[in-house]
Design a protein around this motif. Structure first.
Motif, PDB file in Angstrom:
ATOM      1  N   ILE A 198     -11.111  54.410  -4.890  1.00 54.49           N
ATOM      2  CA  ILE A 198     -10.700  53.559  -6.011  1.00 54.49           C
ATOM      3  C   ILE A 198     -10.613  52.105  -5.567  1.00 54.49           C
ATOM      4  O   ILE A 198     -11.007  51.183  -6.300  1.00 54.49           O
ATOM      5  CB  ILE A 198      -9.361  54.045  -6.596  1.00 54.49           C
ATOM      6  CG1 ILE A 198      -9.523  55.456  -7.160  1.00 54.49           C
ATOM      7  CG2 ILE A 198      -8.875  53.101  -7.692  1.00 54.49           C
ATOM      8  CD1 ILE A 198      -8.227  56.082  -7.656  1.00 54.49           C
ATOM      9  N   ALA A 199     -10.110  51.881  -4.346  1.00 51.92           N
ATOM     10  CA  ALA A 199     -10.059  50.514  -3.813  1.00 51.92           C
ATOM     11  C   ALA A 199     -11.454  49.935  -3.666  1.00 51.92           C
ATOM     12  O   ALA A 199     -11.700  48.765  -4.013  1.00 51.92           O
ATOM     13  CB  ALA A 199      -9.344  50.517  -2.463  1.00 51.92           C
ATOM     14  N   LEU A 200     -12.380  50.734  -3.176  1.00 50.61           N
ATOM     15  CA  LEU A 200     -13.755  50.270  -3.017  1.00 50.61           C
ATOM     16  C   LEU A 200     -14.368  49.922  -4.368  1.00 50.61           C
ATOM     17  O   LEU A 200     -15.089  48.918  -4.492  1.00 50.61           O
ATOM     18  CB  LEU A 200     -14.590  51.344  -2.309  1.00 50.61           C
ATOM     19  CG  LEU A 200     -16.032  50.968  -1.942  1.00 50.61           C
ATOM     20  CD1 LEU A 200     -16.057  49.729  -1.062  1.00 50.61           C
ATOM     21  CD2 LEU A 200     -16.729  52.148  -1.258  1.00 50.61           C
ATOM     22  N   ASP A 201     -14.062  50.725  -5.385  1.00 47.19           N
ATOM     23  CA  ASP A 201     -14.551  50.445  -6.736  1.00 47.19           C
ATOM     24  C   ASP A 201     -14.007  49.106  -7.229  1.00 47.19           C
ATOM     25  O   ASP A 201     -14.741  48.296  -7.825  1.00 47.19           O
ATOM     26  CB  ASP A 201     -14.125  51.572  -7.676  1.00 47.19           C
ATOM     27  CG  ASP A 201     -14.528  51.315  -9.118  1.00 47.19           C
ATOM     28  OD1 ASP A 201     -15.725  51.159  -9.386  1.00 47.19           O
ATOM     29  OD2 ASP A 201     -13.625  51.250  -9.974  1.00 47.19           O
ATOM     30  N   ALA A 202     -12.725  48.856  -6.981  1.00 53.44           N
ATOM     31  CA  ALA A 202     -12.119  47.588  -7.406  1.00 53.44           C
ATOM     32  C   ALA A 202     -12.745  46.405  -6.689  1.00 53.44           C
ATOM     33  O   ALA A 202     -13.043  45.368  -7.311  1.00 53.44           O
ATOM     34  CB  ALA A 202     -10.612  47.626  -7.143  1.00 53.44           C
ATOM     35  N   ILE A 285     -24.802  57.418 -21.796  1.00 53.17           N
ATOM     36  CA  ILE A 285     -23.632  56.829 -21.143  1.00 53.17           C
ATOM     37  C   ILE A 285     -23.925  56.572 -19.666  1.00 53.17           C
ATOM     38  O   ILE A 285     -24.495  57.415 -18.975  1.00 53.17           O
ATOM     39  CB  ILE A 285     -22.417  57.770 -21.285  1.00 53.17           C
ATOM     40  CG1 ILE A 285     -22.029  57.892 -22.755  1.00 53.17           C
ATOM     41  CG2 ILE A 285     -21.235  57.275 -20.455  1.00 53.17           C
ATOM     42  CD1 ILE A 285     -20.988  58.944 -23.028  1.00 53.17           C
ATOM     43  N   THR A 286     -23.550  55.387 -19.208  1.00 47.99           N
ATOM     44  CA  THR A 286     -23.728  55.043 -17.800  1.00 47.99           C
ATOM     45  C   THR A 286     -22.372  54.669 -17.199  1.00 47.99           C
ATOM     46  O   THR A 286     -21.459  54.240 -17.903  1.00 47.99           O
ATOM     47  CB  THR A 286     -24.685  53.849 -17.632  1.00 47.99           C
ATOM     48  OG1 THR A 286     -24.156  52.716 -18.328  1.00 47.99           O
ATOM     49  CG2 THR A 286     -26.071  54.198 -18.169  1.00 47.99           C
ATOM     50  N   LEU A 290     -19.506  53.538  -8.100  1.00 42.18           N
ATOM     51  CA  LEU A 290     -18.341  54.149  -7.464  1.00 42.18           C
ATOM     52  C   LEU A 290     -17.644  55.131  -8.384  1.00 42.18           C
ATOM     53  O   LEU A 290     -17.097  56.138  -7.925  1.00 42.18           O
ATOM     54  CB  LEU A 290     -17.371  53.073  -6.978  1.00 42.18           C
ATOM     55  CG  LEU A 290     -17.541  52.622  -5.523  1.00 42.18           C
ATOM     56  CD1 LEU A 290     -17.348  53.783  -4.560  1.00 42.18           C
ATOM     57  CD2 LEU A 290     -18.903  51.981  -5.289  1.00 42.18           C
ATOM     58  N   ARG A 291     -17.657  54.860  -9.687  1.00 35.11           N
ATOM     59  CA  ARG A 291     -17.068  55.818 -10.632  1.00 35.11           C
ATOM     60  C   ARG A 291     -17.882  57.120 -10.643  1.00 35.11           C
ATOM     61  O   ARG A 291     -17.324  58.211 -10.791  1.00 35.11           O
ATOM     62  CB  ARG A 291     -16.995  55.215 -12.038  1.00 35.11           C
ATOM     63  CG  ARG A 291     -16.069  54.011 -12.162  1.00 35.11           C
ATOM     64  CD  ARG A 291     -14.617  54.394 -11.952  1.00 35.11           C
ATOM     65  NE  ARG A 291     -13.751  53.232 -11.891  1.00 35.11           N
ATOM     66  CZ  ARG A 291     -13.014  52.777 -12.899  1.00 35.11           C
ATOM     67  NH1 ARG A 291     -13.039  53.399 -14.066  1.00 35.11           N
ATOM     68  NH2 ARG A 291     -12.256  51.713 -12.742  1.00 35.11           N
ATOM     69  N   ILE A 292     -19.206  56.986 -10.497  1.00 34.76           N
ATOM     70  CA  ILE A 292     -20.051  58.188 -10.415  1.00 34.76           C
ATOM     71  C   ILE A 292     -19.686  59.004  -9.182  1.00 34.76           C
ATOM     72  O   ILE A 292     -19.559  60.237  -9.237  1.00 34.76           O
ATOM     73  CB  ILE A 292     -21.546  57.801 -10.381  1.00 34.76           C
ATOM     74  CG1 ILE A 292     -21.955  57.144 -11.698  1.00 34.76           C
ATOM     75  CG2 ILE A 292     -22.414  59.025 -10.105  1.00 34.76           C
ATOM     76  CD1 ILE A 292     -23.381  56.619 -11.712  1.00 34.76           C
ATOM     77  N   VAL A 293     -19.496  58.325  -8.064  1.00 36.44           N
ATOM     78  CA  VAL A 293     -19.136  59.014  -6.823  1.00 36.44           C
ATOM     79  C   VAL A 293     -17.801  59.740  -6.979  1.00 36.44           C
ATOM     80  O   VAL A 293     -17.655  60.906  -6.585  1.00 36.44           O
ATOM     81  CB  VAL A 293     -19.077  58.011  -5.654  1.00 36.44           C
ATOM     82  CG1 VAL A 293     -18.497  58.678  -4.404  1.00 36.44           C
ATOM     83  CG2 VAL A 293     -20.458  57.454  -5.359  1.00 36.44           C
ATOM     84  N   PRO A 323     -15.108  52.626 -18.721  1.00 37.25           N
ATOM     85  CA  PRO A 323     -16.561  52.555 -18.938  1.00 37.25           C
ATOM     86  C   PRO A 323     -16.989  53.135 -20.285  1.00 37.25           C
ATOM     87  O   PRO A 323     -17.881  52.602 -20.944  1.00 37.25           O
ATOM     88  CB  PRO A 323     -17.126  53.374 -17.773  1.00 37.25           C
ATOM     89  CG  PRO A 323     -16.077  53.285 -16.705  1.00 37.25           C
ATOM     90  CD  PRO A 323     -14.777  53.286 -17.437  1.00 37.25           C
ATOM     91  N   LEU A 324     -16.324  54.225 -20.716  1.00 42.45           N
ATOM     92  CA  LEU A 324     -16.661  54.805 -22.015  1.00 42.45           C
ATOM     93  C   LEU A 324     -16.275  53.863 -23.146  1.00 42.45           C
ATOM     94  O   LEU A 324     -17.003  53.742 -24.135  1.00 42.45           O
ATOM     95  CB  LEU A 324     -15.944  56.146 -22.193  1.00 42.45           C
ATOM     96  CG  LEU A 324     -16.547  57.367 -21.505  1.00 42.45           C
ATOM     97  CD1 LEU A 324     -15.719  58.598 -21.815  1.00 42.45           C
ATOM     98  CD2 LEU A 324     -17.989  57.589 -21.957  1.00 42.45           C
TER      99      LEU A 324
END
Length: 495
Positions: A198-202, A285-286, A290-293, A323-324
């Motif tokens: 989650i940190a990496l996504d941020a 939807i895309t 990182l959210r996919i991971v 994202p949605l």
């Protein structure tokens, strides 16, 4: 803006503010009416017994004091606080206490999930996600410590995701939640592990100029969260205890809740998974990489372990919400400040109604554990035999501990270890009949307490040296009897 439009918007805001409340109320009512279903797990009884031991001794256990096979072996309870809560409320209210406590924690979980979702999604989308989460978690909603940890997990991950959504770092005020989680259930290790992705996504989504500073803030938060997780009576040992679970190896598939997903028959998880894939393909939807991971990681866990389905059901909506919202339409502005007093009065009123309803229902309904896992009459007869070494069915272990009878095995899998569990499974399931007789001799077993329809119990009906002294629809007792001989239909000795 017309008066009609303004009124409609105020009603919508009011609904949005109260949606989590009504989700909690409805889910609580459903679970209370389900009642005894929350007591279906045989481990509930030994959890309460351990909690009472902690209360009586004003200390947490460090060694096994219950079984005769592992007595004195190192063993800690990373869920000691939940056990104490269950034991205390059981002492006050009987079996209605654990049911109400588990139902309250579960309903708080779904209310929190709805609260985080309506920050980004409209009410309809949020309700769909909550309904799916309820369907997937229903088999796991039992009066056990992990249920008390579910609202903590949703709040922890919800705040981490919210920080990532705003390209920021979580507040340090969140750290006490990790300390609480570490004392309630060993699943807190998962909460620590989720910080990194989650940190990496941020950081990846943040502006290039602020990434280094943001990464440093997340790093400090992670270090402090790790320290907070050690604020338990066991210190670092709570964090390291997860190794014993992972070290079970070949024994894990033998435990029902650790089974991999089975698609032989159509199950809710398969329906939800296929429905999600279909929706993504239909709407195009895309998600950010990182959210996919993170999402794929949750799917993998749910496929490999049945117990992880609840984690997927509760956390994947939090990962998907923002994202949605950008692609299918999000929520309107939050409720106005002027609605807060009314909402507080509503919460208080609903709480009073729920308490009154709970007391009324509890007075009319008798809560009790599943009789299939509680061989009451059989254990009463077993105690009359004055035997000390009993080979028992795995699911009977919790009731034996609660009854003061040392079991051969019980639900504390990390205590017994891989080899012991594998050997026991081969013996009790008769995949290797010689293993049964080896264990009976090695541990000097004086009696057996097995399910009446089990293969091992039926075999002992026809083995010299073992005599059936009791049986009912739930359990059968055989005692070692020198010179005893078998018969086609072994008689039951009179009491």
């Amino acid at each position: 803006m017309t008066l009609v439009t303004a009124g409609t918007m105020r009603e919508t805001r009011a609904l949005r503010g109260s949606l989590p409340l009504w989700v909690g109320v409805v889910s609580y009512a459903v679970l209370i009416f389900a009642g005894n279903r929350l007591l279906n797990d045989p481990d509930t009884q030994w959890q309460i017994t351990v909690g009472q031991w902690i209360l009586d001794h004003h200390a947490v256990p460090h060694t096994d004091v219950y079984s005769f096979t592992m007595r004195g072996a190192p063993w800690i309870s990373t869920q000691w606080l939940a056990q104490v809560l269950y034991a205390q409320i059981y002492a006050w209210f009987g079996w209605a206490g654990p049911v109400v406590l588990a139902a309250a924690a579960s309903s708080a979980t779904f209310a929190l999930l709805a609260r985080y979702l309506v920050r980004n999604l409209n009410e309809s989308a949020a309700l769909v996600f909550v309904a799916v989460a309820l369907a997937l978690t229903a088999p796991h909603l039992l009066a056990r410590p992990h249920v008390l940890a579910l609202p903590i997990m949703v709040a922890w991950i919800g705040e981490l995701i919210a920080a990532a959504d705003r390209r920021g770092a979580p507040s340090f005020w969140l750290l006490p939640l990790m300390a609480l989680w570490a004392n309630v259930h060993g699943g807190f290790v998962f909460g620590l592990m989720m910080i990194a992705p989650i940190a990496l996504d941020a950081v990846v989504q943040a502006d290039a100029n602020s990434r280094m500073a943001l990464a440093a803030r997340w790093g400090v938060f992670a270090a402090l969260a790790l320290a907070a997780s050690c604020c338990t009576p066991y210190g670092w040992d709570s964090l390291l205890a997860s190794r014993k679970i992972l070290a079970l190896g070949n024994a894990l598939p033998l435990i029902t809740e650790w089974h991999a997903a089975d698609f032989t028959f159509l199950h809710p998880f398969e329906i939800c998974l296929l429905g999600g894939i279909g929706l993504a393909l239909y709407r195009g939807i895309t998600l950010p990489p990182l959210r996919i991971v993170i999402l794929l990681g949750l799917v993998h866990m749910a496929l490999s372990q049945g117990r992880a389905a609840e984690i997927f059901a509760l956390l994947s909506p939090l990962v998907l919400a923002q994202p949605l919202a950008r692609q299918i339409g999000g929520a309107e502005a939050a409720s106005s400040l002027s609605l807060r007093p009314v909402r507080g009065a509503m919460v208080a009123g609903v709480a009073v109604v729920l308490m009154a309803g709970t007391l009324t229902f509890a007075a009319m309904h008798r809560f009790a554990p599943n009789t299939a896992n509680s061989p009451v009459e059989a254990v009463t007869e077993l105690k009359k035999l004055n035997v000390e070494r009993v080979f028992n069915d795995y699911d009977f272990g919790g009731y034996l501990i609660a009854s003061g009878v040392p079991p051969f095995i019980d639900g504390r899998t990390e205590l017994y270890g891989e080899k012991f569990l594998v050997d026991y499974n081969r013996a009790s399931g008769l995949s290797e009949p010689d293993e049964l007789f080896r264990l009976l001799e090695q541990y000097h077993i004086q009696a057996t307490l097995l399910r009446t329809q089990s293969a091992a119990a039926r075999l002992l009906d026809h083995v010299d040296g073992w005599h059936k002294v009791y049986n009912d629809d739930v359990a059968t007792i055989h005692v070692r009897k020198a010179g005893g001989s078998h018969a086609a239909e072994p008689p039951v000795e009179p009491k």
